[in-house]
Design a protein around this motif. Sequence first.
Motif, PDB file in Angstrom:
ATOM      1  N   VAL A  12      -9.604  -3.062  -5.809  1.00  0.00           N
ATOM      2  CA  VAL A  12      -9.110  -2.987  -4.398  1.00  0.00           C
ATOM      3  C   VAL A  12      -8.539  -1.509  -4.769  1.00  0.00           C
ATOM      4  N   GLN A  13      -8.592  -0.788  -3.558  1.00  0.00           N
ATOM      5  CA  GLN A  13      -8.101   0.759  -3.771  1.00  0.00           C
ATOM      6  C   GLN A  13      -6.555   0.803  -3.321  1.00  0.00           C
ATOM      7  N   PRO A  14      -5.748   1.625  -3.920  1.00  0.00           N
ATOM      8  CA  PRO A  14      -4.617   1.831  -3.458  1.00  0.00           C
ATOM      9  C   PRO A  14      -4.165   1.631  -1.968  1.00  0.00           C
ATOM     10  N   GLY A  15      -3.231   0.962  -1.595  1.00  0.00           N
ATOM     11  CA  GLY A  15      -3.072   0.822  -0.195  1.00  0.00           C
ATOM     12  C   GLY A  15      -3.599  -0.503   0.404  1.00  0.00           C
ATOM     13  N   GLY A  16      -4.625  -0.740  -0.372  1.00  0.00           N
ATOM     14  CA  GLY A  16      -5.491  -1.963   0.403  1.00  0.00           C
ATOM     15  C   GLY A  16      -4.751  -3.203  -0.006  1.00  0.00           C
ATOM     16  N   SER A  17      -5.386  -4.248   0.729  1.00  0.00           N
ATOM     17  CA  SER A  17      -4.815  -5.586   0.927  1.00  0.00           C
ATOM     18  C   SER A  17      -5.727  -6.596  -0.149  1.00  0.00           C
ATOM     19  N   VAL A  63       7.906  -7.294  -5.254  1.00  0.00           N
ATOM     20  CA  VAL A  63       7.037  -7.665  -4.139  1.00  0.00           C
ATOM     21  C   VAL A  63       7.320  -7.967  -2.839  1.00  0.00           C
ATOM     22  N   GLU A  64       8.830  -8.058  -2.734  1.00  0.00           N
ATOM     23  CA  GLU A  64       9.308  -8.407  -1.339  1.00  0.00           C
ATOM     24  C   GLU A  64       8.955  -7.469  -0.398  1.00  0.00           C
ATOM     25  N   GLY A  65       8.374  -8.119   0.679  1.00  0.00           N
ATOM     26  CA  GLY A  65       8.112  -7.264   1.963  1.00  0.00           C
ATOM     27  C   GLY A  65       6.603  -6.775   1.805  1.00  0.00           C
ATOM     28  N   ARG A  66       5.884  -6.985   0.710  1.00  0.00           N
ATOM     29  CA  ARG A  66       4.377  -6.782   0.698  1.00  0.00           C
ATOM     30  C   ARG A  66       3.669  -7.845   0.345  1.00  0.00           C
ATOM     31  N   SER A  84      -0.351  -3.625   0.912  1.00  0.00           N
ATOM     32  CA  SER A  84       0.007  -2.427   0.250  1.00  0.00           C
ATOM     33  C   SER A  84       0.102  -2.094  -1.092  1.00  0.00           C
ATOM     34  N   LEU A  85      -1.007  -2.556  -1.738  1.00  0.00           N
ATOM     35  CA  LEU A  85      -1.165  -2.457  -3.115  1.00  0.00           C
ATOM     36  C   LEU A  85      -1.129  -1.262  -3.817  1.00  0.00           C
ATOM     37  N   GLU A  86      -0.565  -0.997  -5.170  1.00  0.00           N
ATOM     38  CA  GLU A  86      -0.496   0.134  -5.749  1.00  0.00           C
ATOM     39  C   GLU A  86      -0.775  -0.310  -7.162  1.00  0.00           C
ATOM     40  N   PRO A  87      -1.442   0.640  -8.116  1.00  0.00           N
ATOM     41  CA  PRO A  87      -1.967   0.337  -9.343  1.00  0.00           C
ATOM     42  C   PRO A  87      -1.053  -0.526 -10.257  1.00  0.00           C
ATOM     43  N   GLU A  88       0.463  -0.347 -10.052  1.00  0.00           N
ATOM     44  CA  GLU A  88       1.156  -0.960 -10.850  1.00  0.00           C
ATOM     45  C   GLU A  88       1.219  -2.816 -10.868  1.00  0.00           C
TER      46      GLU A  88
END
Length: 121
Positions: A12-17, A63-66, A84-88
Motif C-alpha cells: 500500500v502507498q503511504p497515507g493509504g489504508s 498506532v493509537e488513533g490510526r 494513514s499508513l507510513e513506511p515505518e
Amino acid sequence: QVQLVESGGGLVQPGGSLPLSCVASGSIASIYKMCWYRQTPGKMREQVACESRYGATNYADSVEGRFTISRDNLKNTVFLQMNSLEPEVTAVYYCNADYFAVAGARAHSAWGQGTQVTVSS
C-alpha cells in the motif's frame, strides 16, 4: 488443535489504508482475547492491538488513533483496520488468540502464520 489464518496483507502507498482479518478455527470453547502483533527482521515481535471478548481494547502508542481492532465473536474473527499508513509500519503482522479449548480448563495461545504488510511508494 486451533488454527489462525490471517488475510489482507499487501503493498500500500503511504497515507493509504489496509484491512487485515484473522479467523480462528478448531477446538475452541471460547476466545477471551485476540491480538495483532508485528515483527520486522532483527527485532522482537511487538504487540499492536488487542481486544477482549467483552470489547475492551488496547493499542500500542505508535498506532493509537490510526489503527482500529474489532472482533466478531460468533465467527471467531478479529480485524485490524489500518489507516494513514507510513513506511515505518512495514512488517509481518501476526494474529494471536488466547482461548479455552474446554470451558473452565486452562487457557491456550495460538498464532497465525503472519501476513506481510508493506508501505511504500
